[in-house]
Design a protein around this motif. Sequence first.
Motif, PDB file in Angstrom:
ATOM      1  N   LEU A  58       0.834  -1.214   0.000  1.00  0.00           N
ATOM      2  CA  LEU A  58       0.000   0.000   0.000  1.00  0.00           C
ATOM      3  C   LEU A  58       0.861   1.253   0.000  1.00  0.00           C
ATOM      4  CD1 LEU A  58      -2.793  -1.012   2.543  1.00  0.00           C
ATOM      5  CD2 LEU A  58      -3.174  -0.326   0.165  1.00  0.00           C
ATOM      6  N   VAL A  59       1.889   1.264   0.840  1.00  0.00           N
ATOM      7  CA  VAL A  59       2.761   2.433   0.911  1.00  0.00           C
ATOM      8  C   VAL A  59       3.543   2.596  -0.383  1.00  0.00           C
ATOM      9  CG1 VAL A  59       4.741   3.450   2.090  1.00  0.00           C
ATOM     10  CG2 VAL A  59       2.939   2.325   3.420  1.00  0.00           C
ATOM     11  N   LYS A  60       4.114   1.505  -0.872  1.00  0.00           N
ATOM     12  CA  LYS A  60       4.944   1.590  -2.073  1.00  0.00           C
ATOM     13  C   LYS A  60       4.141   1.932  -3.325  1.00  0.00           C
ATOM     14  CE  LYS A  60       8.796  -1.313  -0.538  1.00  0.00           C
ATOM     15  NZ  LYS A  60       9.792  -0.219  -0.626  1.00  0.00           N
ATOM     16  N   ASN A  61       2.845   1.626  -3.313  1.00  0.00           N
ATOM     17  CA  ASN A  61       1.991   1.966  -4.448  1.00  0.00           C
ATOM     18  C   ASN A  61       1.278   3.296  -4.267  1.00  0.00           C
ATOM     19  OD1 ASN A  61       1.555  -0.377  -6.676  1.00  0.00           O
ATOM     20  ND2 ASN A  61       2.145  -1.275  -4.704  1.00  0.00           N
ATOM     21  N   GLY A  62       1.722   4.090  -3.317  1.00  0.00           N
ATOM     22  CA  GLY A  62       1.239   5.459  -3.177  1.00  0.00           C
ATOM     23  C   GLY A  62      -0.167   5.608  -2.653  1.00  0.00           C
ATOM     24  N   ARG A  63      -0.706   4.596  -1.969  1.00  0.00           N
ATOM     25  CA  ARG A  63      -2.104   4.661  -1.544  1.00  0.00           C
ATOM     26  C   ARG A  63      -2.334   5.609  -0.372  1.00  0.00           C
ATOM     27  NH1 ARG A  63      -5.281   0.818  -4.141  1.00  0.00           N
ATOM     28  NH2 ARG A  63      -4.234   0.421  -6.127  1.00  0.00           N
ATOM     29  N   ILE A  64      -1.274   6.098   0.273  1.00  0.00           N
ATOM     30  CA  ILE A  64      -1.457   7.148   1.278  1.00  0.00           C
ATOM     31  C   ILE A  64      -0.668   8.400   0.888  1.00  0.00           C
ATOM     32  CG2 ILE A  64      -1.953   5.535   3.163  1.00  0.00           C
ATOM     33  CD1 ILE A  64       0.892   6.015   4.207  1.00  0.00           C
ATOM     34  N   GLY A  65      -0.295   8.499  -0.388  1.00  0.00           N
ATOM     35  CA  GLY A  65       0.469   9.649  -0.852  1.00  0.00           C
ATOM     36  C   GLY A  65       1.892   9.610  -0.316  1.00  0.00           C
ATOM     37  N   THR A  66       2.414  10.772   0.006  1.00  0.00           N
ATOM     38  CA  THR A  66       3.758  10.874   0.576  1.00  0.00           C
ATOM     39  C   THR A  66       3.702  10.576   2.062  1.00  0.00           C
ATOM     40  OG1 THR A  66       4.365  12.569  -1.040  1.00  0.00           O
ATOM     41  CG2 THR A  66       5.740  12.394   0.926  1.00  0.00           C
ATOM     42  N   VAL A  67       4.495   9.629   2.514  1.00  0.00           N
ATOM     43  CA  VAL A  67       4.487   9.264   3.936  1.00  0.00           C
ATOM     44  C   VAL A  67       5.100  10.396   4.758  1.00  0.00           C
ATOM     45  CG1 VAL A  67       5.208   7.589   5.662  1.00  0.00           C
ATOM     46  CG2 VAL A  67       4.697   6.826   3.333  1.00  0.00           C
ATOM     47  N   LYS A  68       4.379  10.790   5.802  1.00  0.00           N
ATOM     48  CA  LYS A  68       4.869  11.854   6.679  1.00  0.00           C
ATOM     49  C   LYS A  68       5.247  11.345   8.075  1.00  0.00           C
ATOM     50  CE  LYS A  68       5.029  15.382   5.313  1.00  0.00           C
ATOM     51  NZ  LYS A  68       6.083  15.992   4.446  1.00  0.00           N
ATOM     52  N   LYS A  69       4.511  10.295   8.527  1.00  0.00           N
ATOM     53  CA  LYS A  69       4.731   9.823   9.893  1.00  0.00           C
ATOM     54  C   LYS A  69       4.391   8.350   9.988  1.00  0.00           C
ATOM     55  CE  LYS A  69       3.352  10.889  14.701  1.00  0.00           C
ATOM     56  NZ  LYS A  69       2.481  11.755  15.543  1.00  0.00           N
ATOM     57  N   VAL A  70       5.165   7.634  10.785  1.00  0.00           N
ATOM     58  CA  VAL A  70       4.861   6.231  11.068  1.00  0.00           C
ATOM     59  C   VAL A  70       5.071   6.008  12.563  1.00  0.00           C
ATOM     60  CG1 VAL A  70       7.211   5.539  10.429  1.00  0.00           C
ATOM     61  CG2 VAL A  70       5.411   3.822  10.525  1.00  0.00           C
ATOM     62  N   THR A  71       4.064   5.412  13.192  1.00  0.00           N
ATOM     63  CA  THR A  71       4.102   5.168  14.629  1.00  0.00           C
ATOM     64  C   THR A  71       4.137   3.677  14.897  1.00  0.00           C
ATOM     65  OG1 THR A  71       2.839   7.192  15.066  1.00  0.00           O
ATOM     66  CG2 THR A  71       2.942   5.555  16.838  1.00  0.00           C
ATOM     67  N   CYS A  72       5.150   3.243  15.612  1.00  0.00           N
ATOM     68  CA  CYS A  72       5.302   1.826  15.966  1.00  0.00           C
ATOM     69  C   CYS A  72       4.935   1.654  17.436  1.00  0.00           C
ATOM     70  CB  CYS A  72       6.734   1.362  15.729  1.00  0.00           C
ATOM     71  SG  CYS A  72       7.293   1.503  14.018  1.00  0.00           S
ATOM     72  N   GLY A  73       3.781   1.046  17.673  1.00  0.00           N
ATOM     73  CA  GLY A  73       3.361   0.742  19.031  1.00  0.00           C
ATOM     74  C   GLY A  73       3.870  -0.635  19.423  1.00  0.00           C
ATOM     75  N   ILE A  74       4.784  -0.702  20.396  1.00  0.00           N
ATOM     76  CA  ILE A  74       5.407  -1.992  20.714  1.00  0.00           C
ATOM     77  C   ILE A  74       5.176  -2.421  22.157  1.00  0.00           C
ATOM     78  CG2 ILE A  74       7.158  -1.686  18.934  1.00  0.00           C
ATOM     79  CD1 ILE A  74       9.158  -0.943  21.080  1.00  0.00           C
ATOM     80  N   GLY A  75       4.352  -1.654  22.888  1.00  0.00           N
ATOM     81  CA  GLY A  75       4.015  -2.061  24.247  1.00  0.00           C
ATOM     82  C   GLY A  75       5.119  -1.775  25.245  1.00  0.00           C
ATOM     83  N   GLY A  76       4.714  -1.651  26.490  1.00  0.00           N
ATOM     84  CA  GLY A  76       5.674  -1.441  27.566  1.00  0.00           C
ATOM     85  C   GLY A  76       5.875  -2.723  28.351  1.00  0.00           C
ATOM     86  N   MET A  77       6.482  -2.589  29.501  1.00  0.00           N
ATOM     87  CA  MET A  77       6.715  -3.738  30.365  1.00  0.00           C
ATOM     88  C   MET A  77       6.719  -3.254  31.806  1.00  0.00           C
ATOM     89  SD  MET A  77      10.835  -4.311  30.030  1.00  0.00           S
ATOM     90  CE  MET A  77      10.998  -4.812  31.751  1.00  0.00           C
ATOM     91  N   SER A  78       6.684  -4.155  32.722  1.00  0.00           N
ATOM     92  CA  SER A  78       6.737  -3.810  34.132  1.00  0.00           C
ATOM     93  C   SER A  78       8.149  -3.997  34.660  1.00  0.00           C
ATOM     94  CB  SER A  78       5.770  -4.699  34.935  1.00  0.00           C
ATOM     95  OG  SER A  78       4.444  -4.529  34.485  1.00  0.00           O
ATOM     96  N   GLY A  79       8.455  -3.265  35.704  1.00  0.00           N
ATOM     97  CA  GLY A  79       9.701  -3.504  36.403  1.00  0.00           C
ATOM     98  C   GLY A  79       9.577  -4.770  37.241  1.00  0.00           C
ATOM     99  N   SER A  80      10.511  -4.988  38.101  1.00  0.00           N
ATOM    100  CA  SER A  80      10.478  -6.184  38.933  1.00  0.00           C
ATOM    101  C   SER A  80      10.699  -5.805  40.387  1.00  0.00           C
ATOM    102  CB  SER A  80      11.578  -7.154  38.493  1.00  0.00           C
ATOM    103  OG  SER A  80      12.854  -6.680  38.879  1.00  0.00           O
ATOM    104  N   PRO A  81      10.299  -6.685  41.306  1.00  0.00           N
ATOM    105  CA  PRO A  81      10.752  -6.507  42.683  1.00  0.00           C
ATOM    106  C   PRO A  81      12.228  -6.853  42.782  1.00  0.00           C
ATOM    107  CG  PRO A  81       9.563  -8.580  42.438  1.00  0.00           C
ATOM    108  CD  PRO A  81       9.445  -7.859  41.120  1.00  0.00           C
ATOM    109  N   VAL A  82      12.780  -6.694  43.943  1.00  0.00           N
ATOM    110  CA  VAL A  82      14.158  -7.132  44.168  1.00  0.00           C
ATOM    111  C   VAL A  82      14.224  -8.649  43.982  1.00  0.00           C
ATOM    112  CG1 VAL A  82      15.990  -7.378  45.886  1.00  0.00           C
ATOM    113  CG2 VAL A  82      14.714  -5.226  45.700  1.00  0.00           C
ATOM    114  N   ILE A  83      15.182  -9.094  43.179  1.00  0.00           N
ATOM    115  CA  ILE A  83      15.313 -10.515  42.875  1.00  0.00           C
ATOM    116  C   ILE A  83      16.583 -11.025  43.556  1.00  0.00           C
ATOM    117  CG2 ILE A  83      15.389 -12.242  41.037  1.00  0.00           C
ATOM    118  CD1 ILE A  83      14.328 -10.079  39.126  1.00  0.00           C
ATOM    119  N   PRO A  84      16.467 -11.891  44.535  1.00  0.00           N
ATOM    120  CA  PRO A  84      17.649 -12.316  45.298  1.00  0.00           C
ATOM    121  C   PRO A  84      18.510 -13.316  44.536  1.00  0.00           C
ATOM    122  CG  PRO A  84      15.720 -13.505  46.062  1.00  0.00           C
ATOM    123  CD  PRO A  84      15.223 -12.501  45.045  1.00  0.00           C
TER     124      PRO A  84
END
Length: 455
Positions: A179-205
Amino acid sequence: MTISQQSRRQFLQGMAAAGAAGIVLPNTNRAMGYESPNERPVFATIGLRNQGWGITNKSFKFADFAALADVDENVLGENIEKADKAQKKRPDAYSDYRKVLDRKDIDAVMIATPDHWHTKISVEAMYAGKDVYCEKPLTLTIDEGKLIEKVVKETGRVFQVGTMQRSESGQRFLQAVALVKNGRIGTVKKVTCGIGGMSGSPVIPAVAVPKELDYDFWLGPAAEVPYRALPEMRKGYGGGVPLYSNCHYSFRNWHEYSGGKLTDWGAHHVDIACWALGATETGPSRIAPLEYTLPVEYKDGYPVVHDQYNTATKFKIQVDMPNDVEMIITSEGDNGILFEGTEGRFFVNRGKITGTPVEDLKENPLPEGAIEEVYGGPVSENHTANFIEAMHSRKQPISDVWSHNRMLEICHLSNIAMRLGRELKWDPAKREVVGDEQANSFLARENRKGFEINM
């Protein structure tokens, strides 16, 4: 039996004839090892937990597995039994991957160890005459990527990186790139990659190492540190191991062994974004950490706390890409990629592809062959099939080391920027940070004595 030169010539002649006739070969006919029992390539897998078994299980259709290797004797034993049942032939078991590389009957290795082992095993495998399939993210540092590129070129080995979104997920990502290479959104201006976060940990002995695990060999190139774990067990994917540890499964949450979400999911979505943008042979000019949270205190780019996870838990990173495209890598929002251009926008992930440009395909479909043009030919049945096709053609597969390393540089640099707390200017030609000696010191990491790369 290894792949014969005669069969390879027959395969290439068949592909050439099909191409000349304009015929798309059925996917199931193209992975030669699956069609001819006497010519099935011989594989071995190194690193068997979770994804290691996953890629092995997907590959029984195409190849025979002569050996499996893992430093955890329980994991090794369980997977030997599963492989024996799946292929009706028992592979040999090794705790030391080097014994796999010594075998002359093995054509290729699949590597699914923790990230800090990828480069050493990959390089040594190629020098041992093996083709390589290695899980993503390919490297722990940017300089490791340069080394792998050098050895691939020097040895002529075929090297597939396990970024399966290039071959699988119902072709949604291939459609997105088309779709992008065939110009279906015109000139690309922005791309957002949502990759999720994570949690920290408690102290690990620090606790006693499980008797079935060769922990020193698991650490390998990384620094010698105590084994850490809490008794609570992980459920679901990655189950059977401690929920919090500095080893099995949780290694992704430590910069010593991996790069957190940036190199885990980032290696998938940033890859597709760069592919669509045509930026697989270049890189960014600036990486700016707009917002981020590190779970422990850092000094000079290194954590000062050593008993808790240390990779970023939340982040929003701005990346200046070629042609004035803004890339945002974020832990917020839906997991997937949002492409925005002058004439439209759409979103894609492993479950859906949505947006007006996608809806418009009903009335205005992509040109015939647009997906195949993106892929470079008929789309393979799966990532292993593409790897075996490349083994026959002796051309690099769909997920080659050069394009992978270029996009992974963005992920590595994002982590470096957060660790140092500042934006970085990047020279994609020299592949170095501009005017920042401290940041450049993070582009490489020295292996622990006794675990240097044998070249």
